[in-house]
Each structure stands twice: as C-alpha cells, then as structure tokens.
Design an enzyme around this catalytic site. Sequence first.
Site, PDB file in Angstrom:
ATOM      1  N   GLU A 103       0.785  -1.263  -0.101  1.00  0.00           N
ATOM      2  CA  GLU A 103       0.096  -0.057  -0.072  1.00  0.00           C
ATOM      3  C   GLU A 103       0.769   1.233  -0.130  1.00  0.00           C
ATOM      4  OE1 GLU A 103      -3.092   0.420   3.155  1.00  0.00           O
ATOM      5  OE2 GLU A 103      -2.754   2.493   3.043  1.00  0.00           O
ATOM      6  N   CYS A 121      -8.001   4.396   8.078  1.00  0.00           N
ATOM      7  CA  CYS A 121      -9.093   4.111   7.578  1.00  0.00           C
ATOM      8  C   CYS A 121     -10.085   3.687   8.836  1.00  0.00           C
ATOM      9  CB  CYS A 121      -9.161   2.916   6.663  1.00  0.00           C
ATOM     10  SG  CYS A 121      -8.709   1.483   7.525  1.00  0.00           S
TER      11      CYS A 121
HETATM   12  S1  SF4 Z   1     -10.981  -0.628   5.063  1.00  0.00           S
HETATM   13 FE1  SF4 Z   1      -8.951  -0.261   6.008  1.00  0.00          FE
HETATM   14  S2  SF4 Z   1      -7.700  -1.977   6.335  1.00  0.00           S
HETATM   15 FE2  SF4 Z   1      -9.502  -2.591   5.173  1.00  0.00          FE
HETATM   16  S3  SF4 Z   1      -8.632  -2.873   3.066  1.00  0.00           S
HETATM   17 FE3  SF4 Z   1      -9.391  -0.579   3.160  1.00  0.00          FE
HETATM   18  S4  SF4 Z   1      -7.723   0.551   3.953  1.00  0.00           S
HETATM   19 FE4  SF4 Z   1      -7.100  -1.689   4.297  1.00  0.00          FE
END
Ligand code: SF4
Length: 440
Positions: free
Chosen positions: A206, A313
């Site tokens: 990422e 997130c």
């Molecule tokens: S919700 Fe958060 S932890 Fe889940 S894939 Fe998306 S960025 Fe990654």
Amino acid sequence: MELKEPDQAKAILTNNFKTKFEKRKIRKMKSFEIPSLFKSNLIGKIKEYRRLNDKLKRDFSPSVFDFGPIEILLSRHFGFCYGVENAVETAYRILNENPDKRIFLLSEMIHNPAVNFDLLERGVRFIQDTTGNQLVNWEELSSQDIVIVPAFGTTLEIQHQLQSLGINPYAYDTTCPFVEKVWNRATSIGQKDYTVIVHGKPSHEETKATFSHSQSITPTLVLKDIREAQSLAYYIRKEKSVESFFKEFEGQYSKDFNPTTDLERIGVVNQTTMLATETQEIADYLKQVFVDFYQLEKEDIQSRFADTRDTLCYATNDNQSSTYSLLNEEVDFVVVAGGYNSSNTTHLVDLCMERFPTYFITSSENLLSFQQIKHFDNKSKEEKLTSNFIPQKDKVRIALTCGASCPDAVIEGIFRKLVSYFPTAKDVDTLVGKVVGLEL
Ligand code: SF4
C-alpha cells in the site's frame, strides 16, 4: 515508539477520524457475499448483536463471555473490513465466472494465510510476493489473462506494465476506497506545492502504491517512524548535507528529490493501517520543527505545513479503539490472530504487548495443547514456542482479537479451542446464545 495512555490514544482516534461525512459513508456501506468457509455463525451472531445495540458505534468495550473457569473478552471490533470483503467477494466471483481463464493476483489478496492458501488451491497465481519479488515473469502474461489488483492498490509503474501487455489494470481492480482516499489527499496537497510525507512501511504494497501515485504529482518521502522524523528535522533545518540525506533515506524518496528545496513546505499522509498515535506524534513533531525553524505565528503555519488529519481507515480506527478498551481490562494474556505480515494486526500486537503477555497466532492450529502455544514474536520476527502459557488459577481471563484481514471462522476456531481446554467450562453455544439473546 512512545505508546500513549489508552484514553489519550482514544481521543486521538476519535478526534482525527470521524467527520459527519465519513460516518454517513460508513453507515451506507454495502455488504458483501463472502465464501462460507470464512464465515462463522457464532462470531456473526455476536457481531450482529453488538451492532444492533450500538448502531452509532460509541461503545468500544469488549464482549465478555464467562464460561466459569475461563472468561473470554472478545474485542468490540475485529475481522474483515470493507476493503477486504470487497476484494474477497470480487476474487471469488471472478473465479466462478471465468473457469476457463488464467487468473492472477498482483500479490497476496490480503495479508491472511487462510485466504491466500484457498485462492492458490483454486488455481489463482500471485505475480509478486509481498516484498515485490517477481514470482511470474511479466512476459508470461497475455491480454487474455485476468489480473486482479488487490485491496492495497498498486503502483503507476505496474499499471503501465499491465497496459503494455494489453491488460486493463482497472478491469478487476479491488483497490480499497479508503486507500484511494489517501491518494486523493496526497494529490490535493501536492497540487498546492507541498512535498508529501507518507508515514508507512516502505516495503508495504500500500505504501509503495501511495508513494508511486504521490510522486507523479509532487516530491514525496516515506518515513517509517518517529525516529526517522527526528532525523528528517536536521534536513528541514538545513543542518546536515544533501549527501547524507540521500544515504539516510535511500529508497524512500522520489525521483529528483531535492532536500534543499523540497523540505520547505510539507504535508503528512499515512498508510491506512498505521498506529494513529504514532502518525499524530510524527505530524505534531514535524509541525513544531517548522514553527521553531521559521518562527511561525499560528496563522502562518499553513504556509509551511499542510493541515491534514490522518488518513487511517475506519477499520484501523475501530480496531485500535477497541484494543485500547481491551487494555483497560485486567486479563491474563491476549491472543491476537492474523497474518504475520499484516500491518494492521502487528500494530494491535504492539499495543497489547505493552500491557499483557501477548500471543500472535495465525489460527487455532497454533494452540498446540493446554500447555503449549506456537506464536510469532513481533520483535525477533520469528515463530517461537511458549510453554505453560495458560496460568494455573481458578478463573483465567483471556482477551481475543484480530486484524482486518482475519476471517471470523479463524476467530471462532481459536475461541472454541481455548474454551475446550477447560473440561468444566459451560457449553460455548449455550452461553454465547444466552449473552446475545439468541439460540445458536
Ligand atoms: S478498510 Fe482499511 S484495512 Fe480494510 S482494506 Fe481498506 S484501507 Fe485496508
């Protein structure tokens, strides 16, 4: 890294994250159909019960299940997040709809061995490993192949590589919208001529993707921790040479980065799964460096330091907030489940290790017996065996959680196995059913 007190950390998580817009967006999130082998009736019912009783997600306290000689404190939030469910649903749908096609994933779907193993068993192939080593040569691919972009997203370089092979990189793209939100934030800062500082793990897929998208707009630098932020301060204050910058931050800065001119205006974004408190610490520290060096008044700070909230997130926020609540309890030890290379899970482990003995495992298979557990040591980065991990006492209290890429079925397996070590414990389904007011 200096860990904050749980209450301090919770305040950072709450203040930084939930705008009204984000809350609305999360409430409206669609639900996904994921394969039954990853689901759990037991855990699903517990989650449903907690969700119905706390629709606004204000309560981060754990669910407590008292089986008599063993009590399990299950974290309020854990397990598959929006981005993971989206990616898993898409991957299995593509598999079902295209039995005659070769299907590739750019790298691991998510950082969970159970999910990746199942996909490999079904014939999916990974093009790169998690550190970017090539497992399938690009030349082996053709325009007839399906290539899935995982939830972490991918770099512009790989998108171009796929396009050059006649493969549309957006056709099967499961990049999480919360990762795209970081790219958008980096773009908007970059367009205002700020250099973007990415707080993330430089080798994580990422962070590599965010770095790539950001550097196409503006000079970009990755910092992995507060120690690196402190090193960067010497270059912001122009106290160290350009040569030593390139040596110290090798592999972490964008092409043509000029430490003399590109560190005069910055903004900070982060990998979505970092520790909220650590990102806050880095942003606060760097802001103060600018204030001191340029003698900035409050109203002038933004001329040098972009005003950004963290870009964690919602799942990272919820899981970290729930973990801080777990840490307010008294338990004998914590079990954290997940892939050993999962960033969000290792952060939960780091938090728990500060307070209690913590065992980081991938599944119930790591519970070898009442006496022995095979677990991953986050510091030495090796699996090790610990004996007598369950203390001899009348009632043992165990906290249980996992990261955003761990299936509920895995947590159920661990939950049941722990209880099974206590022959006089109450029946799991009866007791849990009673707590959540349902027959299981
Ligand atoms: S919700 Fe958060 S932890 Fe889940 S894939 Fe998306 S960025 Fe990654």
